[in-house]
Design a protein around this motif. Sequence first.
Motif, PDB file in Angstrom:
ATOM      1  N   GLU A 157       0.822  -1.217   0.000  1.00 20.51           N
ATOM      2  CA  GLU A 157       0.000   0.000   0.000  1.00 20.51           C
ATOM      3  C   GLU A 157       0.853   1.262   0.000  1.00 20.51           C
ATOM      4  N   SER A 158       2.123   1.142   0.350  1.00 20.61           N
ATOM      5  CA  SER A 158       2.996   2.308   0.432  1.00 20.61           C
ATOM      6  C   SER A 158       3.877   2.393  -0.807  1.00 20.61           C
ATOM      7  N   GLN A 159       4.117   3.611  -1.273  1.00 17.36           N
ATOM      8  CA  GLN A 159       4.983   3.825  -2.421  1.00 17.36           C
ATOM      9  C   GLN A 159       6.412   4.143  -1.986  1.00 17.36           C
ATOM     10  N   ASN A 160       6.630   4.299  -0.705  1.00 12.68           N
ATOM     11  CA  ASN A 160       7.962   4.634  -0.208  1.00 12.68           C
ATOM     12  C   ASN A 160       8.758   3.368   0.086  1.00 12.68           C
ATOM     13  N   ARG A 161      10.063   3.520   0.020  1.00 11.97           N
ATOM     14  CA  ARG A 161      10.945   2.393   0.312  1.00 11.97           C
ATOM     15  C   ARG A 161      10.915   2.053   1.796  1.00 11.97           C
ATOM     16  N   ASN A 162      10.756   3.063   2.626  1.00 14.51           N
ATOM     17  CA  ASN A 162      10.682   2.870   4.078  1.00 14.51           C
ATOM     18  C   ASN A 162       9.291   3.238   4.574  1.00 14.51           C
ATOM     19  N   VAL A 163       8.757   2.397   5.433  1.00 18.55           N
ATOM     20  CA  VAL A 163       7.447   2.660   6.032  1.00 18.55           C
ATOM     21  C   VAL A 163       7.613   2.636   7.545  1.00 18.55           C
ATOM     22  N   LEU A 164       7.208   3.700   8.185  1.00 17.77           N
ATOM     23  CA  LEU A 164       7.304   3.787   9.636  1.00 17.77           C
ATOM     24  C   LEU A 164       6.044   3.200  10.267  1.00 17.77           C
ATOM     25  N   ILE A 165       6.223   2.173  11.059  1.00 19.88           N
ATOM     26  CA  ILE A 165       5.129   1.581  11.826  1.00 19.88           C
ATOM     27  C   ILE A 165       5.279   2.080  13.254  1.00 19.88           C
ATOM     28  N   LYS A 166       4.326   2.830  13.716  1.00 20.96           N
ATOM     29  CA  LYS A 166       4.483   3.516  15.002  1.00 20.96           C
ATOM     30  C   LYS A 166       4.484   2.566  16.190  1.00 20.96           C
ATOM     31  N   ASN A 167       3.870   1.404  16.033  1.00 25.74           N
ATOM     32  CA  ASN A 167       3.867   0.444  17.142  1.00 25.74           C
ATOM     33  C   ASN A 167       3.672  -0.942  16.562  1.00 25.74           C
ATOM     34  N   ILE A 168       4.547  -1.859  16.922  1.00 29.78           N
ATOM     35  CA  ILE A 168       4.425  -3.218  16.393  1.00 29.78           C
ATOM     36  C   ILE A 168       3.093  -3.845  16.777  1.00 29.78           C
ATOM     37  N   GLY A 169       2.502  -3.372  17.877  1.00 24.37           N
ATOM     38  CA  GLY A 169       1.200  -3.890  18.275  1.00 24.37           C
ATOM     39  C   GLY A 169       0.107  -3.600  17.262  1.00 24.37           C
ATOM     40  N   ASP A 170       0.320  -2.600  16.399  1.00 21.57           N
ATOM     41  CA  ASP A 170      -0.675  -2.255  15.384  1.00 21.57           C
ATOM     42  C   ASP A 170      -0.770  -3.304  14.285  1.00 21.57           C
ATOM     43  N   ILE A 171       0.248  -4.143  14.139  1.00 21.58           N
ATOM     44  CA  ILE A 171       0.243  -5.125  13.050  1.00 21.58           C
ATOM     45  C   ILE A 171       0.191  -6.559  13.566  1.00 21.58           C
ATOM     46  N   THR A 172      -0.016  -6.735  14.855  1.00 16.32           N
ATOM     47  CA  THR A 172      -0.173  -8.083  15.404  1.00 16.32           C
ATOM     48  C   THR A 172      -1.642  -8.305  15.734  1.00 16.32           C
ATOM     49  N   ASP A 173      -2.242  -9.310  15.096  1.00 17.08           N
ATOM     50  CA  ASP A 173      -3.658  -9.606  15.311  1.00 17.08           C
ATOM     51  C   ASP A 173      -3.868 -10.524  16.513  1.00 17.08           C
ATOM     52  N   PHE A 174      -2.834 -10.748  17.278  1.00 15.01           N
ATOM     53  CA  PHE A 174      -2.918 -11.653  18.405  1.00 15.01           C
ATOM     54  C   PHE A 174      -2.394 -10.933  19.654  1.00 15.01           C
ATOM     55  N   LYS A 175      -2.733 -11.461  20.805  1.00 20.06           N
ATOM     56  CA  LYS A 175      -2.295 -10.875  22.063  1.00 20.06           C
ATOM     57  C   LYS A 175      -0.934 -11.442  22.455  1.00 20.06           C
ATOM     58  N   TRP A 176      -0.071 -10.578  22.962  1.00 24.60           N
ATOM     59  CA  TRP A 176       1.246 -11.037  23.401  1.00 24.60           C
ATOM     60  C   TRP A 176       1.730 -10.164  24.543  1.00 24.60           C
ATOM     61  N   LYS A 267       3.406  -3.511  26.542  1.00 17.32           N
ATOM     62  CA  LYS A 267       2.840  -2.320  27.171  1.00 17.32           C
ATOM     63  C   LYS A 267       3.392  -1.030  26.566  1.00 17.32           C
ATOM     64  N   GLY A 268       4.539  -1.107  25.912  1.00 18.11           N
ATOM     65  CA  GLY A 268       5.152   0.098  25.353  1.00 18.11           C
ATOM     66  C   GLY A 268       4.813   0.280  23.886  1.00 18.11           C
ATOM     67  N   ASN A 269       5.028   1.497  23.396  1.00 24.77           N
ATOM     68  CA  ASN A 269       4.884   1.768  21.965  1.00 24.77           C
ATOM     69  C   ASN A 269       6.244   1.606  21.304  1.00 24.77           C
ATOM     70  N   HIS A 270       6.361   0.615  20.429  1.00 26.40           N
ATOM     71  CA  HIS A 270       7.641   0.313  19.809  1.00 26.40           C
ATOM     72  C   HIS A 270       7.573   0.619  18.316  1.00 26.40           C
ATOM     73  N   PRO A 271       8.177   1.731  17.886  1.00 31.32           N
ATOM     74  CA  PRO A 271       8.177   2.038  16.456  1.00 31.32           C
ATOM     75  C   PRO A 271       9.097   1.097  15.685  1.00 31.32           C
ATOM     76  N   PHE A 272       8.686   0.728  14.484  1.00 33.93           N
ATOM     77  CA  PHE A 272       9.479  -0.138  13.621  1.00 33.93           C
ATOM     78  C   PHE A 272       9.599   0.495  12.243  1.00 33.93           C
ATOM     79  N   LEU A 273      10.686   0.189  11.590  1.00 33.41           N
ATOM     80  CA  LEU A 273      10.920   0.685  10.238  1.00 33.41           C
ATOM     81  C   LEU A 273      10.853  -0.495   9.286  1.00 33.41           C
ATOM     82  N   LEU A 274       9.900  -0.465   8.376  1.00 39.36           N
ATOM     83  CA  LEU A 274       9.761  -1.504   7.368  1.00 39.36           C
ATOM     84  C   LEU A 274      10.485  -1.051   6.111  1.00 39.36           C
TER      85      LEU A 274
END
Length: 424
Positions: A157-176, A267-274
Amino acid sequence: VNLTESEKIYIIEHEKVHIKRKDYVTKIIAFLILIIHWFNPIMWISFILMTRDMEMSCDERVMKNLGEDIKTNYSYSLLNLAVNKGNTFNIPLSFSENNIKSRIENVLNYKKPKKWFILIIALAIVASTVFLISNPKNNDVDNSKSLIQNIQTLKEESQNRNVLIKNIGDITDFKWDYVYSFEPYTSKENIEKAIGFKSDKIKESVNEGTNQVIFTKGKEVVCYIYGYPDDSVYFDFSSLYNYYSISNKYADVLSMDSVKYIRLSSKGNHPFLLTQFDNLQMSYMIEASQKQVASVQKAKGNYNYDKVFIVNNNIAIEKKNVSKEEIAKILYEENIRLKIYFNEDGKSMISDYRIKNIKLDKIKNNNNFVVAMDFDLQYAKGYEKYDAGNGTPASNRWTVDKYNLLNIEKLDKDIYLIEETYTG
C-alpha cells in the motif's frame, strides 16, 4: 392399547413435531458423537439435557398448535403413559416418555412467548454459538503468517521504500506480552532460559541472516518467526546488539551467557521501520532523548529537536519546520557521533570531525532527497589505517576533503531518516 381419543391426538401431534424437525436424525448424530466421546462426562450431560429439551420443546409446540387450554388434559396423558408403560425396555434412540415430572411442570407453566422475547433469545443463542465455536487465534503458525501478511500488505500500500510503523502492536492480530529476538547460534537452552519456559516449538538458529523472533503470552509461544526470510520478512535487530544498548521501561537489550538478545514489552509503543530490500525487512527503531544521545559522546552542537530514533546504524529524528539542508546536517552530526562511539572494540575510532559544506544534490520526490556533504575527519591515535576513499591523510591525523552523499527520507510527519549512499 387403552388410549383415549384425545391421548392419541396428543401423541400423534407430538411425534409429528419430531418428524417435521428431523429430531430422529439429530438424535442419532448426537448419539454417535457420544459414542466417540464416551469418556467425557460433559458429553453425557449434554446428551441427557438435549434429549430432555427436545421432548419439552415438542410438548410446547403441541400446545401452540392445539391451544393452551389442553394443558391439564395433556399433563394427565403424560402421567397416564408413565404409570402404565410397565417395564418396557427403551433403547437410547427411542422417544420414550422420560423426565415426566419436569415435562408436566413445564407444560403447566407454559405461556406462549412474546415475539420480542423470542428474538432476544435467538440473538443470544447465535452470539453464544459463534463465541463458543470460535477458537482464539493462538496458533503460532497462523499468527506468524498473519503478521507477515500484514507487513506485506502495508508495503504494497505504500509507495515509499521505508514505512514507519508507530507500534508493532498495530500489526499483530494476536495478544502477546513480550517479543524476543535472538542472534544466530543461540542455543535452545539459552532461548528457553531467557523466555522463562520450555517449548518444543523453539529451534536453534545455526546461521547468520536467520530470523529468531518469539512472541510470548504467559508461558506460551503465540508467534514464532524462524529461519531465512524467503522473500518474506526479515527482522533486523543486529544493530541493537552491536551499537546501542539503551534500556527503558519497555525495551531491554539483555546479555546472558555471552548471548545478547532484545526483549520488548507489549505495554510500550515500539516504532518499527519496514524497509524494502531483496526481502521485506523489519528494523527496530529505538527512541532516545537528546540527553541520552549526547551522553554517548559529547555533543558538538545543540540542536532543538523533539525526538531521536536510532535505526540500525543510522539516525532518524523528529523536527518541525526546518530546511532539508538543516535536517541533513543534524542527522549527519548525530550519525557521526554514533560512529565515533561504537566500533569493533568499543573505543573511539574517530576523535573529531568538521563539516565544511552541505548542499542539496537531488530531489527525488517530496519525501526523498539527496544531500552532498564535504567534511574532514580526525582519526584517533592508532586508527589511521581505517582511512579509505579520496581523503588525504595529514600529519595531525586529520583526513581532509572527504565526501558523502546522504539519502534523506521523510518517514512520517516531521520524522526523517538518513542513509549513506556513497562515502569517499
